[in-house]
Write an enzyme that holds these catalytic residues in place. Structure first.
Site, PDB file in Angstrom:
ATOM      1  CD  GLU A 155      -3.030   0.032  -0.193  1.00 31.91           C
ATOM      2  OE1 GLU A 155      -3.161   1.263  -0.221  1.00 31.91           O
ATOM      3  OE2 GLU A 155      -3.479  -0.699  -1.077  1.00 31.91           O
ATOM      4  CG  HIS A 187       5.776   0.300  -3.126  1.00 32.84           C
ATOM      5  ND1 HIS A 187       5.787  -0.878  -2.431  1.00 32.84           N
ATOM      6  CD2 HIS A 187       7.070   0.730  -3.158  1.00 32.84           C
ATOM      7  CE1 HIS A 187       7.026  -1.171  -2.055  1.00 32.84           C
ATOM      8  NE2 HIS A 187       7.827  -0.206  -2.473  1.00 32.84           N
ATOM      9  CG  MET A 194       2.397  -0.872   5.163  1.00 30.64           C
ATOM     10  SD  MET A 194       1.216  -0.931   3.825  1.00 30.64           S
ATOM     11  CE  MET A 194      -0.249  -1.284   4.765  1.00 30.64           C
ATOM     12  CB  SER A 195       9.103  -2.147   5.122  1.00 31.90           C
ATOM     13  OG  SER A 195      10.284  -2.706   4.587  1.00 31.90           O
ATOM     14  CE  LYS A 227       9.875   1.798   6.308  1.00 29.69           C
ATOM     15  NZ  LYS A 227      10.859   1.311   5.408  1.00 29.69           N
TER      16      LYS A 227
HETATM   17  P1  AMP Z   1      11.352   0.688  -2.221  1.00 28.64           P
HETATM   18  O1  AMP Z   1      10.635  -0.235  -3.171  1.00 28.64           O
HETATM   19  O2  AMP Z   1      11.480   0.141  -0.843  1.00 28.64           O
HETATM   20  O3  AMP Z   1      12.634   1.225  -2.804  1.00 28.64           O
HETATM   21  O4  AMP Z   1      10.399   1.940  -2.058  1.00 28.64           O
HETATM   22  C1  AMP Z   1       9.962   2.686  -3.163  1.00 28.64           C
HETATM   23  C2  AMP Z   1       9.324   3.952  -2.692  1.00 28.64           C
HETATM   24  O5  AMP Z   1       8.218   3.639  -1.860  1.00 28.64           O
HETATM   25  C3  AMP Z   1      10.280   4.805  -1.856  1.00 28.64           C
HETATM   26  O6  AMP Z   1      10.082   6.175  -2.188  1.00 28.64           O
HETATM   27  C4  AMP Z   1       9.832   4.512  -0.458  1.00 28.64           C
HETATM   28  O7  AMP Z   1      10.122   5.539   0.471  1.00 28.64           O
HETATM   29  C5  AMP Z   1       8.337   4.364  -0.656  1.00 28.64           C
HETATM   30  N1  AMP Z   1       7.750   3.638   0.460  1.00 28.64           N
HETATM   31  C6  AMP Z   1       8.190   2.478   1.004  1.00 28.64           C
HETATM   32  N2  AMP Z   1       7.450   2.144   2.081  1.00 28.64           N
HETATM   33  C7  AMP Z   1       6.514   3.125   2.218  1.00 28.64           C
HETATM   34  C8  AMP Z   1       5.465   3.366   3.156  1.00 28.64           C
HETATM   35  N3  AMP Z   1       5.221   2.532   4.158  1.00 28.64           N
HETATM   36  N4  AMP Z   1       4.713   4.478   2.995  1.00 28.64           N
HETATM   37  C9  AMP Z   1       4.964   5.337   1.975  1.00 28.64           C
HETATM   38  N5  AMP Z   1       5.937   5.171   1.058  1.00 28.64           N
HETATM   39  C10 AMP Z   1       6.704   4.079   1.185  1.00 28.64           C
END
Ligand code: AMP
Length: 279
Positions: free
Chosen positions: A34, A36, A184-185, A149
């Site tokens: 969510e 992303h 979320m991660s 995040k």
């Molecule tokens: P990533 O796939 O982990 O590289 O994340 C891609 C983008 O999604 C980055 O800009 C992150 O900061 C953002 N993102 C990851 N987790 C969250 C979250 N829980 N809430 C909002 N944005 C997020």
């Protein structure tokens, strides 16, 4: 949604829209959730065309095991993105992003890359900067969307846009959380369900921090949280500080605002969170 794998095809698809349509860009490493999707939704609200990329950037992983363990549910990601209304998915291989002819630009990030995540993961932000610069050059968006995040990452990205004079509007969007407050991660799936549920303690402690700073001052408020985390089995605090929200330098209480940055290793999974504070 169009799925594009090569830089040349991306350019062919986007060229007719440049300077006519506002292009929004959401770079990701996949394993979408969510958080992303909230970035995609924001881009769709503000732009005419939304491009999302999924690229697991080897240059930002300083441990091969972390790279190998990174989840890669591509088919599911494509379905989620199509449903979210993204217009283009850019899904390149490593050889498209870093071809033999690729020359690394000279990027100086300074103090910001030496602290917190930069200290824990040497070379990480250089890798982030390289891939984001390369993706920006490929997509040439008007705006790009990132999550708060990864707070420190948003500062790195703003500094690249400034240093290279890219003219891209950087939008930092709210942290999307699980019902218990855990940010979320993509890495959360590595936690067992019962540990994932308990991991809400990080957000709970961050949420009370403003009041504690008012009551106790910065150092004592941080110590209180450190002691609380010390009592939680299998939780190891990597860092917790309240710093200037732009420079990440230490601040005095008279500043009355800052950002709290925290990283906790919980049952072997690194969990990051942060909160902008006013007191
Ligand atoms: P990533 O796939 O982990 O590289 O994340 C891609 C983008 O999604 C980055 O800009 C992150 O900061 C953002 N993102 C990851 N987790 C969250 C979250 N829980 N809430 C909002 N944005 C997020």
């Amino acid at each position: 949604m169009i799925v594009i794998k090569s830089v040349a095809d991306l350019e062919k698809t986007l060229r007719p829209s440049r300077n006519i349509l506002k292009i929004g860009f959401v770079p990701t490493m996949g394993a979408l959730h969510e958080g992303h999707l909230s970035l995609i939704r924001q881009s769709k609200l503000e732009c005419d065309l939304t491009v999302c990329s999924i690229f697991i950037n080897p240059k930002q992983f300083n441990q091969a095991s972390d790279l190998n363990l990174y989840p890669k549910p591509v088919e599911n990601d494509i379905c989620m993105l199509a449903e979210s209304g993204a217009d283009v998915l850019f899904l390149p291989d490593v050889s498209e992003i870093y071809p033999d002819t690729y020359v690394e630009p000279n990027i100086t990030l300074g103090y910001i890359e030496t602290v917190f995540e930069g200290k824990q993961r040497p070379g990480h932000f250089k890798g982030v900067a390289l891939v984001v610069k390369r993706l920006f050059d490929c997509v040439q968006p008007d705006r790009a969307y990132f999550g708060q995040k990864d707070y420190q990452q948003t500062l790195i990205i703003k500094s690249i846009v400034k240093a290279f004079n890219l003219g891209i509007g950087i939008k930092v969007c709210d942290i999307i959380r699980e019902p218990n407050g855990l940010a979320m991660s993509s890495r959360n799936i590595r936690l067992k369900p019962e540990h994932r549920e308990k991991a809400g303690f990080i957000f709970e402690l961050l949420s009370n921090l403003e009041n504690r700073v008012v009551e106790l001052g910065i150092e004592a408020a941080l110590n209180f949280v450190k002691i609380e985390i010390g009592k939680i089995p299998n939780a190891v605090l990597e860092y917790l500080e309240i710093v200037d929200e732009h420079s990440l330098e230490p601040i005095a209480i008279e500043k009355r605002r800052g950002v709290a940055l925290i990283a906790v290793n919980y049952h072997g999974v690194r969990l990051l969170d942060n909160k902008l504070l006013n007191w």
